[in-house]
Design a protein around this motif. Structure first.
Motif, PDB file in Angstrom:
ATOM      1  N   SER A 185       0.847  -1.189   0.000  1.00 30.90           N
ATOM      2  CA  SER A 185       0.000   0.000   0.000  1.00 30.90           C
ATOM      3  C   SER A 185       0.884   1.240   0.000  1.00 30.90           C
ATOM      4  CB  SER A 185      -0.924   0.002   1.217  1.00 30.90           C
ATOM      5  OG  SER A 185      -0.149   0.049   2.391  1.00 30.90           O
ATOM      6  N   GLY A 186       0.278   2.391  -0.290  1.00 25.40           N
ATOM      7  CA  GLY A 186       1.042   3.634  -0.293  1.00 25.40           C
ATOM      8  C   GLY A 186       0.965   4.358  -1.612  1.00 25.40           C
ATOM      9  N   GLU A 187       1.397   5.618  -1.593  1.00 23.70           N
ATOM     10  CA  GLU A 187       1.359   6.435  -2.796  1.00 23.70           C
ATOM     11  C   GLU A 187       2.773   6.817  -3.206  1.00 23.70           C
ATOM     12  OE1 GLU A 187      -1.023  10.081  -3.199  1.00 23.70           O
ATOM     13  OE2 GLU A 187      -2.421   9.008  -1.881  1.00 23.70           O
ATOM     14  N   LEU A 188       3.034   6.771  -4.514  1.00 21.61           N
ATOM     15  CA  LEU A 188       4.383   7.056  -4.990  1.00 21.61           C
ATOM     16  C   LEU A 188       4.339   7.978  -6.194  1.00 21.61           C
ATOM     17  CD1 LEU A 188       5.778   3.447  -5.446  1.00 21.61           C
ATOM     18  CD2 LEU A 188       6.252   4.948  -3.541  1.00 21.61           C
ATOM     19  N   HIS A 189       5.324   8.879  -6.264  1.00 22.99           N
ATOM     20  CA  HIS A 189       5.521   9.635  -7.489  1.00 22.99           C
ATOM     21  C   HIS A 189       7.006   9.780  -7.768  1.00 22.99           C
ATOM     22  CE1 HIS A 189       1.556  10.720  -8.857  1.00 22.99           C
ATOM     23  NE2 HIS A 189       1.196  10.719  -7.573  1.00 22.99           N
ATOM     24  N   ILE A 190       7.394   9.402  -8.966  1.00 17.63           N
ATOM     25  CA  ILE A 190       8.787   9.512  -9.375  1.00 17.63           C
ATOM     26  C   ILE A 190       8.813  10.401 -10.612  1.00 17.63           C
ATOM     27  CG2 ILE A 190      10.830   8.242 -10.160  1.00 17.63           C
ATOM     28  CD1 ILE A 190      10.056   7.250  -7.475  1.00 17.63           C
ATOM     29  N   ASN A 191       9.511  11.514 -10.514  1.00 16.62           N
ATOM     30  CA  ASN A 191       9.597  12.438 -11.651  1.00 16.62           C
ATOM     31  C   ASN A 191       8.197  12.791 -12.184  1.00 16.62           C
ATOM     32  OD1 ASN A 191      11.052  14.021 -13.410  1.00 16.62           O
ATOM     33  ND2 ASN A 191      11.284  12.405 -14.947  1.00 16.62           N
ATOM     34  N   GLY A 192       7.226  12.864 -11.273  1.00 16.02           N
ATOM     35  CA  GLY A 192       5.865  13.221 -11.666  1.00 16.02           C
ATOM     36  C   GLY A 192       5.018  12.054 -12.152  1.00 16.02           C
ATOM     37  N   TYR A 193       5.604  10.855 -12.237  1.00 10.66           N
ATOM     38  CA  TYR A 193       4.858   9.704 -12.735  1.00 10.66           C
ATOM     39  C   TYR A 193       4.555   8.719 -11.623  1.00 10.66           C
ATOM     40  CZ  TYR A 193       6.731  11.442 -17.148  1.00 10.66           C
ATOM     41  OH  TYR A 193       7.077  12.223 -18.202  1.00 10.66           O
ATOM     42  N   ASN A 194       3.513   7.920 -11.841  1.00 10.05           N
ATOM     43  CA  ASN A 194       3.147   6.900 -10.882  1.00 10.05           C
ATOM     44  C   ASN A 194       3.722   5.543 -11.310  1.00 10.05           C
ATOM     45  OD1 ASN A 194       1.864   4.924  -9.382  1.00 10.05           O
ATOM     46  ND2 ASN A 194      -0.055   6.074  -9.260  1.00 10.05           N
ATOM     47  N   PRO A 195       4.644   4.975 -10.508  1.00  9.64           N
ATOM     48  CA  PRO A 195       5.302   3.719 -10.888  1.00  9.64           C
ATOM     49  C   PRO A 195       4.322   2.563 -11.091  1.00  9.64           C
ATOM     50  CG  PRO A 195       6.372   4.679  -8.981  1.00  9.64           C
ATOM     51  CD  PRO A 195       5.127   5.479  -9.217  1.00  9.64           C
ATOM     52  N   LEU A 196       3.138   2.669 -10.513  1.00  8.26           N
ATOM     53  CA  LEU A 196       2.190   1.553 -10.660  1.00  8.26           C
ATOM     54  C   LEU A 196       1.546   1.540 -12.038  1.00  8.26           C
ATOM     55  CD1 LEU A 196       0.467   1.545  -7.186  1.00  8.26           C
ATOM     56  CD2 LEU A 196       2.341   0.145  -8.030  1.00  8.26           C
ATOM     57  N   HIS A 197       1.321   2.728 -12.603  1.00  3.38           N
ATOM     58  CA  HIS A 197       0.603   2.781 -13.888  1.00  3.38           C
ATOM     59  C   HIS A 197       1.465   3.249 -15.039  1.00  3.38           C
ATOM     60  CE1 HIS A 197      -2.667   2.173 -11.217  1.00  3.38           C
ATOM     61  NE2 HIS A 197      -2.507   3.345 -10.652  1.00  3.38           N
ATOM     62  N   GLU A 198       2.525   3.978 -14.720  1.00  4.44           N
ATOM     63  CA  GLU A 198       3.341   4.534 -15.801  1.00  4.44           C
ATOM     64  C   GLU A 198       4.760   3.969 -15.752  1.00  4.44           C
ATOM     65  OE1 GLU A 198       1.643   8.980 -16.234  1.00  4.44           O
ATOM     66  OE2 GLU A 198       2.030   8.302 -14.202  1.00  4.44           O
ATOM     67  N   HIS A 199       4.797   2.637 -15.703  1.00  5.40           N
ATOM     68  CA  HIS A 199       6.059   1.904 -15.657  1.00  5.40           C
ATOM     69  C   HIS A 199       7.173   2.513 -16.482  1.00  5.40           C
ATOM     70  CE1 HIS A 199       4.277  -2.098 -14.317  1.00  5.40           C
ATOM     71  NE2 HIS A 199       5.187  -1.752 -13.463  1.00  5.40           N
ATOM     72  N   ASN A 200       6.891   2.577 -17.799  1.00  7.06           N
ATOM     73  CA  ASN A 200       7.984   2.913 -18.703  1.00  7.06           C
ATOM     74  C   ASN A 200       8.455   4.347 -18.584  1.00  7.06           C
ATOM     75  OD1 ASN A 200       8.067   0.292 -19.434  1.00  7.06           O
ATOM     76  ND2 ASN A 200       7.061   0.562 -21.428  1.00  7.06           N
ATOM     77  N   LYS A 201       7.537   5.245 -18.246  1.00  6.32           N
ATOM     78  CA  LYS A 201       7.963   6.632 -18.046  1.00  6.32           C
ATOM     79  C   LYS A 201       8.830   6.757 -16.807  1.00  6.32           C
ATOM     80  CE  LYS A 201       4.539   9.138 -20.611  1.00  6.32           C
ATOM     81  NZ  LYS A 201       3.096   9.391 -20.656  1.00  6.32           N
ATOM     82  N   VAL A 202       8.448   6.032 -15.763  1.00  5.83           N
ATOM     83  CA  VAL A 202       9.272   6.034 -14.553  1.00  5.83           C
ATOM     84  C   VAL A 202      10.638   5.426 -14.866  1.00  5.83           C
ATOM     85  CG1 VAL A 202       9.519   5.036 -12.256  1.00  5.83           C
ATOM     86  CG2 VAL A 202       7.339   6.002 -12.953  1.00  5.83           C
ATOM     87  N   ARG A 203      10.628   4.301 -15.573  1.00  9.65           N
ATOM     88  CA  ARG A 203      11.887   3.602 -15.861  1.00  9.65           C
ATOM     89  C   ARG A 203      12.846   4.448 -16.688  1.00  9.65           C
ATOM     90  NH1 ARG A 203       9.063  -2.223 -17.097  1.00  9.65           N
ATOM     91  NH2 ARG A 203       8.732  -2.778 -14.914  1.00  9.65           N
ATOM     92  N   GLN A 204      12.281   5.226 -17.596  1.00  9.13           N
ATOM     93  CA  GLN A 204      13.116   6.097 -18.416  1.00  9.13           C
ATOM     94  C   GLN A 204      13.733   7.230 -17.574  1.00  9.13           C
ATOM     95  OE1 GLN A 204      12.997   5.297 -22.037  1.00  9.13           O
ATOM     96  NE2 GLN A 204      14.905   6.426 -22.005  1.00  9.13           N
ATOM     97  N   SER A 205      13.108   7.510 -16.418  1.00  6.23           N
ATOM     98  CA  SER A 205      13.529   8.666 -15.609  1.00  6.23           C
ATOM     99  C   SER A 205      14.726   8.410 -14.707  1.00  6.23           C
ATOM    100  CB  SER A 205      12.388   9.120 -14.689  1.00  6.23           C
ATOM    101  OG  SER A 205      11.196   9.287 -15.377  1.00  6.23           O
ATOM    102  N   PHE A 206      15.034   7.132 -14.457  1.00  9.17           N
ATOM    103  CA  PHE A 206      16.133   6.888 -13.522  1.00  9.17           C
ATOM    104  C   PHE A 206      17.168   5.929 -14.081  1.00  9.17           C
ATOM    105  CE2 PHE A 206      13.042   3.543 -12.456  1.00  9.17           C
ATOM    106  CZ  PHE A 206      13.843   2.426 -12.488  1.00  9.17           C
TER     107      PHE A 206
END
Ligand code: ADP
Ligand code: MG
Lengths: 248, 265
Positions: free
Chosen positions: B58-79
């Motif tokens: 559970s919990g809420e996450l934002h990486i570079n403005g994206y949500n790792p649960l739904h926007e896998h590839n955008k998050v992955r491209q960010s780090f």
């Protein structure tokens, strides 16, 4: 270049660099050709079966494809243990593409191995009956390779480590090989064995390969092609599904 | 400062065992942020969740403005990430490892990709070894190569999970120099975990101390010392986490690695 291609290329490069593995894996087919081909040949001919080496060669080619393919699929476990799997799973590429790239690479490697063994059989006196059927033979080799790489991938996706590997080899891969009609004709078999051979997918792969290489087959090439394509398709789906579930 | 990592009430359970227990924190753009904690504290698990390798309970996450649960590839491209355990292909050369990475991260144009690989290999001083198989590299060279690899696709964030564990002091020093340079010159955000207090203190702007899956204290090294009334970070750390041994829960692989690292020292 795209993701599937680079994953494919990686498998090829790793294969071509492992000279020892290539040479080592030729020992078994040579042994089968010598011990069985020349050892059983006279008895087989006397029983009216014809030239046993000719019958055996497609089976031995399929054997080396089977082992190489399963092994290529299972390599995912190594990648997991040596950490490289994480590098691919964290990349912005869908798991489906990763699975496709790997499976295509593994299957290509297995076909290469099969072609080397095919060349070996020539040294032992094996001859193809029609050059025009060579593409058909390659197609069957590729289907066998694809099917069993996908099977290996599916298995590797659920195994945590190499502990289960021996189990898989002894209770799945070996039976698939020995009960496939690689070594004996499918006619006049006891009922139980006949049934088992019919549910073994390798049976159809070898039968098709034999039909393409020596012009004699138990089922029709259409049946072989249909069964092989269908099972390969299903196993790719299953393998891809299990692969997407991997957690590292 | 704008936040590039935001974590709210993050929890991760493995079959009922709580590895990460309701933690919240944020990391600003351009910040160097360190997780410091004993073995089994939940640092690696947190990194795996932030980098999409694990699903949170559970919990809420934002990486570079994206949500790792739904926007896998955008998050992955960010780090970019350097994992705790090695993750290179030993049978490929240094260059091939980076090329593989570049293609997976969508650097389609060959010339641009190769230029970028050259730049990064020169940055970690491995350009002259580019055509050697990685299996011939030392532990320190592999680490440097992994850092170069993590940076190929120009990420906004670099995750480093115990990047200097088991390395000699010279290599450790080099690695921190690279990291500092990247942070200062390119405003790269760095999220790291480490066992070495003095390294955490020297390089990070802020430190979170983690224990038993919880963040027990967070702030600058000065804050933490003040808060505990100690004059070294090590004493502050021990006061916050206690001095009991913490290896009971370590997984088999982790245990072996610790063992190896211990003998190397
Ligand atoms: N896949 C897993 N299944 C079960 N337990 C796990 C798993 N991964 C980690 N753990 C447990 O979670 C806890 C935190 O581990 P980890 O995040 O690796 O700690 P750290 O990196 O701080 O040393 C440990 O007790 C570890 O044994
Ligand atoms: Mg860890």
């Amino acid at each position: 270049m795209n993701a599937i291609y680079i994953l494919w290329l990686r498998q090829i490069k790793r294969y071509l660099r492992s000279r020892a593995r290539i040479v080592g894996s030729l020992g078994q087919p040579i042994l089968f050709l010598v011990a069985l081909g020349f050892g059983f040949g006279p008895v087989y001919a006397k029983a009216g079966g014809g030239n046993y080496l000719e019958f055996l060669a497609p089976g031995v080619i399929a054997m080396s494809i089977l082992f190489t393919a399963v092994f290529s699929g299972i390599e995912i476990i190594w990648d997991r243990q040596f950490g490289f799997l994480k590098e691919t799973l964290v990349a912005p590429v869908s798991r489906l593409k990763i699975m496709f790239g790997r499976t295509l690479g593994g299957a290509t490697v297995a076909v290469l191995q099969g072609v080397i063994v095919l060349c070996l059989t020539f040294i032992f006196g094996f001859r193809i009956y029609s050059l025009a059927m060579l593409p058909m033979a390659l197609l069957f080799m590729f289907l066998i390779a694809l099917l069993f790489t996908a099977l290996g991938t599916a298995i590797a996706s659920v195994l945590e480590d190499m502990q289960g590997f021996q189990l898989i080899m002894n209770f799945l891969v070996m039976p698939i090989f020995f009960l496939s009609g690689a070594l004996f004709p499918l006619t006049n078999l006891p009922k139980a064995i006949a049934t088992v051979t019919k549910i073994d997918p390798l049976t159809y792969g070898i039968d098709g390969l034999r039909g393409a290489l020596i012009g004699v087959s138990h089922f029709s090439l259409h049946t072989d092609l249909l069964v092989m394509s269908a099972i390969t398709f299903i196993l790719i789906i299953v393998g891809a599904y299990l692969f997407t579930k991997i957690e590292v | 400062m704008e936040n590039i990592i935001e974590v709210k009430n993050l929890t991760k359970k493995f079959n009922g065992f709580t590895a990460v227990d309701n933690i919240s924190f944020s990391v600003g753009k351009g910040e160097v942020f360190a997780f410091l904690g004993p073995n089994g504290a939940g640092k690696t698990t947190t990194i795996k969740i932030l980098t999409t390798l694990l699903h949170p309970t559970s919990g809420e996450l934002h990486i570079n403005g994206y949500n790792p649960l739904h926007e896998h590839n955008k998050v992955r491209q960010s780090f970019g990430i350097v994992f705790q355990d090695p993750s290179l292909d030993d049978e490929l050369t240094a260059f091939e490892n980076l090329e593989f990475h570049g293609v997976l991260y969508g650097l389609k144009e060959k010339k641009a990709r190769r230029d970028r690989i050259e730049e990064m290999l020169k940055f970690v001083e491995l350009w002259d070894r580019k055509d050697e198989l990685v299996k011939k590299f030392s532990g320190g060279m592999k680490r440097r190569l992994e850092i170069a690899r993590g940076l190929i696709h120009l990420p906004e964030i670099l995750f480093l999970d115990e990047p200097t564990l088991g390395l000699d002091p010279q290599t450790r020093n080099h690695i921190w120099t690279y990291i500092e340079k990247l942070n200062k010159e390119r405003q790269l955000t760095v999220f790291l975990t480490t066992h070495y207090m003095e390294e955490a203190e020297k390089i990070s702007h802020r430190i979170a101390i983690m224990d038993h899956g919880k963040i027990v204290a967070m702030g600058t090294a000065e804050d933490l010392k003040k808060q505990t009334g100690k004059d070294s970070l090590e004493d502050a750390f021990l006061k916050l986490t206690g001095d009991g041994l913490r290896d009971e829960n370590a997984s088999a692989a982790e245990g072996m690695r610790q063992h190896r690292a211990m003998w190397r020292r």
